[in-house]
Design a protein around this motif. Structure first.
Motif, PDB file in Angstrom:
ATOM      1  N   ALA A  62       0.850  -1.181   0.000  1.00  0.00           N
ATOM      2  CA  ALA A  62       0.000   0.000   0.000  1.00  0.00           C
ATOM      3  C   ALA A  62       0.894   1.242   0.000  1.00  0.00           C
ATOM      4  CB  ALA A  62      -0.921   0.004   1.226  1.00  0.00           C
ATOM      5  N   PRO A  63       0.731   2.162  -0.935  1.00  0.00           N
ATOM      6  CA  PRO A  63      -0.078   1.952  -2.138  1.00  0.00           C
ATOM      7  C   PRO A  63       0.495   0.815  -2.977  1.00  0.00           C
ATOM      8  CG  PRO A  63       0.880   4.184  -2.093  1.00  0.00           C
ATOM      9  CD  PRO A  63       1.429   3.466  -0.929  1.00  0.00           C
ATOM     10  N   ALA A  64      -0.353   0.259  -3.818  1.00  0.00           N
ATOM     11  CA  ALA A  64       0.062  -0.894  -4.616  1.00  0.00           C
ATOM     12  C   ALA A  64       0.865  -0.446  -5.843  1.00  0.00           C
ATOM     13  CB  ALA A  64      -1.170  -1.684  -5.040  1.00  0.00           C
ATOM     14  N   PHE A  65       0.859   0.862  -6.145  1.00  0.00           N
ATOM     15  CA  PHE A  65       1.572   1.403  -7.326  1.00  0.00           C
ATOM     16  C   PHE A  65       1.893   2.855  -7.007  1.00  0.00           C
ATOM     17  CE2 PHE A  65      -3.026   1.303  -7.658  1.00  0.00           C
ATOM     18  CZ  PHE A  65      -3.348   2.640  -7.759  1.00  0.00           C
ATOM     19  N   ASP A  66       2.828   3.441  -7.728  1.00  0.00           N
ATOM     20  CA  ASP A  66       3.103   4.872  -7.558  1.00  0.00           C
ATOM     21  C   ASP A  66       1.836   5.630  -7.954  1.00  0.00           C
ATOM     22  OD1 ASP A  66       5.659   4.132  -6.941  1.00  0.00           O
ATOM     23  OD2 ASP A  66       6.622   5.273  -8.559  1.00  0.00           O
ATOM     24  N   THR A  67       1.377   6.495  -7.083  1.00  0.00           N
ATOM     25  CA  THR A  67       0.071   7.111  -7.322  1.00  0.00           C
ATOM     26  C   THR A  67       0.114   8.610  -7.030  1.00  0.00           C
ATOM     27  OG1 THR A  67      -2.277   6.933  -6.773  1.00  0.00           O
ATOM     28  CG2 THR A  67      -0.778   6.544  -4.989  1.00  0.00           C
ATOM     29  N   ALA A  68      -0.742   9.351  -7.737  1.00  0.00           N
ATOM     30  CA  ALA A  68      -0.781  10.809  -7.557  1.00  0.00           C
ATOM     31  C   ALA A  68      -1.495  11.160  -6.257  1.00  0.00           C
ATOM     32  CB  ALA A  68      -1.511  11.456  -8.738  1.00  0.00           C
ATOM     33  N   ALA A  69      -0.917  12.118  -5.477  1.00  0.00           N
ATOM     34  CA  ALA A  69      -1.548  12.567  -4.235  1.00  0.00           C
ATOM     35  C   ALA A  69      -2.360  13.833  -4.452  1.00  0.00           C
ATOM     36  CB  ALA A  69      -0.475  12.811  -3.173  1.00  0.00           C
ATOM     37  N   ARG A 139       9.726  13.964  -7.096  1.00  0.00           N
ATOM     38  CA  ARG A 139       8.818  13.020  -6.386  1.00  0.00           C
ATOM     39  C   ARG A 139       7.724  13.748  -5.578  1.00  0.00           C
ATOM     40  NH1 ARG A 139       8.687   8.428  -8.649  1.00  0.00           N
ATOM     41  NH2 ARG A 139       7.883   7.418  -6.774  1.00  0.00           N
ATOM     42  N   ARG A 140       7.624  15.058  -5.710  1.00  0.00           N
ATOM     43  CA  ARG A 140       6.609  15.794  -4.945  1.00  0.00           C
ATOM     44  C   ARG A 140       5.213  15.330  -5.384  1.00  0.00           C
ATOM     45  NH1 ARG A 140       7.031  20.462  -1.434  1.00  0.00           N
ATOM     46  NH2 ARG A 140       4.985  20.311  -0.460  1.00  0.00           N
ATOM     47  N   ASN A 141       4.322  15.089  -4.407  1.00  0.00           N
ATOM     48  CA  ASN A 141       2.925  14.697  -4.650  1.00  0.00           C
ATOM     49  C   ASN A 141       2.786  13.333  -5.342  1.00  0.00           C
ATOM     50  OD1 ASN A 141       1.957  17.105  -3.483  1.00  0.00           O
ATOM     51  ND2 ASN A 141       2.435  18.172  -5.397  1.00  0.00           N
ATOM     52  N   ILE A 142       3.829  12.502  -5.174  1.00  0.00           N
ATOM     53  CA  ILE A 142       3.726  11.108  -5.633  1.00  0.00           C
ATOM     54  C   ILE A 142       3.830  10.213  -4.410  1.00  0.00           C
ATOM     55  CG2 ILE A 142       4.798   9.247  -6.975  1.00  0.00           C
ATOM     56  CD1 ILE A 142       5.913  11.409  -8.851  1.00  0.00           C
ATOM     57  N   ARG A 143       2.839   9.360  -4.188  1.00  0.00           N
ATOM     58  CA  ARG A 143       2.931   8.345  -3.125  1.00  0.00           C
ATOM     59  C   ARG A 143       3.567   7.110  -3.749  1.00  0.00           C
ATOM     60  NH1 ARG A 143      -2.363   6.839  -1.229  1.00  0.00           N
ATOM     61  NH2 ARG A 143      -1.214   5.824   0.453  1.00  0.00           N
ATOM     62  N   THR A 144       4.715   6.720  -3.202  1.00  0.00           N
ATOM     63  CA  THR A 144       5.506   5.640  -3.805  1.00  0.00           C
ATOM     64  C   THR A 144       4.926   4.283  -3.419  1.00  0.00           C
ATOM     65  OG1 THR A 144       7.427   7.055  -3.671  1.00  0.00           O
ATOM     66  CG2 THR A 144       7.861   4.702  -3.952  1.00  0.00           C
ATOM     67  N   ALA A 145       4.921   3.350  -4.377  1.00  0.00           N
ATOM     68  CA  ALA A 145       4.420   1.982  -4.115  1.00  0.00           C
ATOM     69  C   ALA A 145       5.099   1.421  -2.869  1.00  0.00           C
ATOM     70  CB  ALA A 145       4.716   1.095  -5.317  1.00  0.00           C
ATOM     71  N   GLY A 146       4.296   0.902  -1.918  1.00  0.00           N
ATOM     72  CA  GLY A 146       4.852   0.247  -0.725  1.00  0.00           C
ATOM     73  C   GLY A 146       5.317   1.195   0.359  1.00  0.00           C
ATOM     74  N   GLU A 147       5.083   2.521   0.192  1.00  0.00           N
ATOM     75  CA  GLU A 147       5.610   3.440   1.225  1.00  0.00           C
ATOM     76  C   GLU A 147       4.861   3.277   2.553  1.00  0.00           C
ATOM     77  OE1 GLU A 147       5.288   7.464  -0.375  1.00  0.00           O
ATOM     78  OE2 GLU A 147       3.409   7.795   0.696  1.00  0.00           O
ATOM     79  N   ASP A 148       3.599   2.841   2.525  1.00  0.00           N
ATOM     80  CA  ASP A 148       2.876   2.590   3.788  1.00  0.00           C
ATOM     81  C   ASP A 148       3.078   1.152   4.250  1.00  0.00           C
ATOM     82  OD1 ASP A 148       1.886   5.137   3.805  1.00  0.00           O
ATOM     83  OD2 ASP A 148       0.018   4.602   2.774  1.00  0.00           O
ATOM     84  N   LEU A 149       2.962   0.214   3.329  1.00  0.00           N
ATOM     85  CA  LEU A 149       3.002  -1.212   3.671  1.00  0.00           C
ATOM     86  C   LEU A 149       3.643  -2.002   2.564  1.00  0.00           C
ATOM     87  CD1 LEU A 149      -0.655  -2.059   4.731  1.00  0.00           C
ATOM     88  CD2 LEU A 149       1.359  -2.135   6.223  1.00  0.00           C
ATOM     89  N   ARG A 150       4.408  -3.035   2.975  1.00  0.00           N
ATOM     90  CA  ARG A 150       4.900  -4.009   2.004  1.00  0.00           C
ATOM     91  C   ARG A 150       4.277  -5.350   2.351  1.00  0.00           C
ATOM     92  NH1 ARG A 150       9.037  -2.097  -0.786  1.00  0.00           N
ATOM     93  NH2 ARG A 150       9.849  -0.093  -0.097  1.00  0.00           N
ATOM     94  N   PRO A 151       4.107  -6.238   1.351  1.00  0.00           N
ATOM     95  CA  PRO A 151       3.520  -7.552   1.659  1.00  0.00           C
ATOM     96  C   PRO A 151       4.299  -8.210   2.798  1.00  0.00           C
ATOM     97  CG  PRO A 151       3.709  -7.250  -0.706  1.00  0.00           C
ATOM     98  CD  PRO A 151       4.403  -6.073  -0.084  1.00  0.00           C
ATOM     99  N   GLY A 152       3.574  -8.770   3.775  1.00  0.00           N
ATOM    100  CA  GLY A 152       4.214  -9.427   4.924  1.00  0.00           C
ATOM    101  C   GLY A 152       4.350  -8.518   6.131  1.00  0.00           C
TER     102      GLY A 152
END
Ligand SMILES: Nc1nc2c(c(=O)[nH]1)N[C@H]1C(S)=C(S)[C@@H](COP(=O)(O)OP(=O)(O)OC[C@H]3O[C@@H](n4cnc5c(N)ncnc54)[C@H](O)[C@@H]3O)O[C@H]1N2
Ligand code: MOO
Length: 399
Positions: A62-69, A139-152
């Motif tokens: 989470a996020p599962a992909f790089d996503t716009a904030a 990288r401003r306003n980009i939420r990077t894939a896995g920055e909150d959670l990684r599998p496991g």
């Protein structure tokens, strides 16, 4: 544990009158003696109110992909940028890779195309014809894939109750099933030939005022009230329903004192019960009980007087059901308590209180047989015998 005189009961047993454990010890014993029930896998949507037996770990990043904030433009290279397309949340990523000097209009939550340096919000950009300009930081306003959670990753530890926030968090992590404790199945037996369940009481009768309290406390502690019946003062009926299979805990209201119709002790003696709480040094509510039968079923005895029953429900019933449900004991809530209350010199006095900001105020007029004062209160306060007005005491929110 101090023991006063031991009168012989009408049933021929002995009764430890008046004292028993301190209120604080009884509360602690009830929270710690019953072992948590077994665990089972359930759909997370059906797990609300259950206790996690194992930690929950993320299945998806989470996020599962790089996503716009932010809503605006995903840009590559240096300003100015030529707008070459639009990408929205849930839509396809267009284009596959963003080349330097180009931009796509992007919605919050959309997949950020590879090659993007930053997302620039509409309000910080200038757009003329198909050209966008503005100042960016990488990288401003980009939420990077896995920055909150990684599998496991562990999201929630074992022992936590599944709340709406937990459900939301585990959904974000792609979890569909969790391992939770079985809900304690509870039977409530209301004794007393004089107790009626509806209508206006005739001479010698009272309306059942204990069942609504017991039911709410069982539910709040994570239990399921699966069987609720009135057994009068018939010792055989009481015995049969205490003994009957299918539940983890039996609550008996009334029958806890030493009168001729108080058969609970006899039944428990026949069932070879081990006593954990046998009377509590508190007022009201001293004749309360917690015992375990030889086949591992728990029994809670609540006094018949309704306010005394409320006290006992919060002293032993709630912690015992919560312990079976696998819940960790709540850290005590303590607040300064003001107002008059007659101290009980041999233990705790429990009084109804109003909660106001950072203190509690005694609601006067409580009596063991009446719930009138409790009905206007928010909580009970547990007052020590040497209590000084305004000093902190333990607070138990009312059901
Ligand atoms: N000799 C003694 N007598 C009593 C003592 C004692 O220490 N020595 N303790 C008193 C106290 S304190 C309480 S509390 C009660 C507890 O008695 P039981 O748990 O055996 O309850 P009962 O005798 O059946 O009933 C007491 C009282 O409450 C009314 N009642 C019963 N059930 C309900 C209900 N579901 N809803 C509303 N009211 C109910 C019942 O009619 C009685 O008036 O014992 C004292 N006696
Ligand atoms: O304790 Mo009885 O518990 O006073 O009503």
């Amino acid at each position: 544990m101090t023991q006063a005189r031991q009168p012989t009961t009408a049933a021929g047993g002995t009764y430890r009158a008046a004292t028993g454990l301190s209120w604080w010890d009884a509360h602690e014993v009830a929270a710690r003696a019953p072992r948590a029930l077994g665990a089972e896998r359930v759909a997370s949507a059906a797990a609300t109110g259950r206790t996690l037996a194992d930690p929950v770990r993320a299945v998806a990043a989470a996020p599962a992909f790089d996503t716009a904030a932010m809503d605006g433009y995903a840009v590559a290279g240096e300003s100015p940028w030529r707008v070459v397309g639009r990408v929205l949340a849930g839509g396809p990523a267009v284009p596959d890779t963003l080349s330097p000097g180009t931009a796509v209009e992007i919605g919050t939550g959309a997949v950020v195309p590879p090659g993007t340096r930053a997302v620039i919000p509409y309000e910080r950009s200038h757009h003329v014809d198909d050209l966008v300009t503005g100042a960016i930081e990488d990288r401003r306003n980009i939420r990077t894939a896995g920055e909150d959670l990684r599998p496991g990753d562990e999201i929630v530890p074992a022992g936590r109750v599944v709340t709406a926030s937990v459900l939301g968090a585990i959904a974000q992590a792609g979890v569909d099933e969790v391992t939770v404790r079985r809900r304690p199945r509870v039977r409530l037996l209301v004794t007393g030939d004089e107790v009626i369940t509806g209508g206006r009481p005739a001479l010698g009768q009272v309306r059942d005022a204990v069942s609504p309290i017991a039911a709410a406390v069982i539910e709040r502690a994570g239990g399921d009230l699966v069987d609720h019946r009135h057994v009068g003062d018939d010792p055989d009926l009481l015995h049969r329903h205490v003994e009957a299979a299918g539940v983890d805990l039996v609550v008996v209201s009334g029958s806890s004192s030493i009168g001729a119709a108080d058969h609970l002790r006899t039944v428990l003696a026949v069932l070879g019960a081990r006593w954990y709480v046998d009377g509590v040094a508190c007022r009201p509510g001293h004749p309360q009980a917690l015992a375990e039968t030889s086949d591992g079923r728990w029994l809670v005895g609540l006094p018949g007087n309704p306010f005394a029953a409320l006290v006992a429900a919060l002293t032993v019933l709630e912690p015992a059901v919560a312990a079976l449900a696998g819940r960790a004991p709540n850290p005590p809530l303590r607040l300064p308590v003001t107002g008059d209350a007659t101290p009980y010199p041999h233990g705790a006095r429990l009084v109804p209180v109003h909660l106001g900001g950072s203190h509690a105020r005694v609601v006067p007029g409580a009596r063991p047989g009446s719930l009138r004062a409790a009905a206007t209160a928010d909580a009970l306060a547990v007052l020590a015998p040497d209590r000084v007005d305004g000093e902190p005491a333990e607070i138990l929110p009312l059901p």
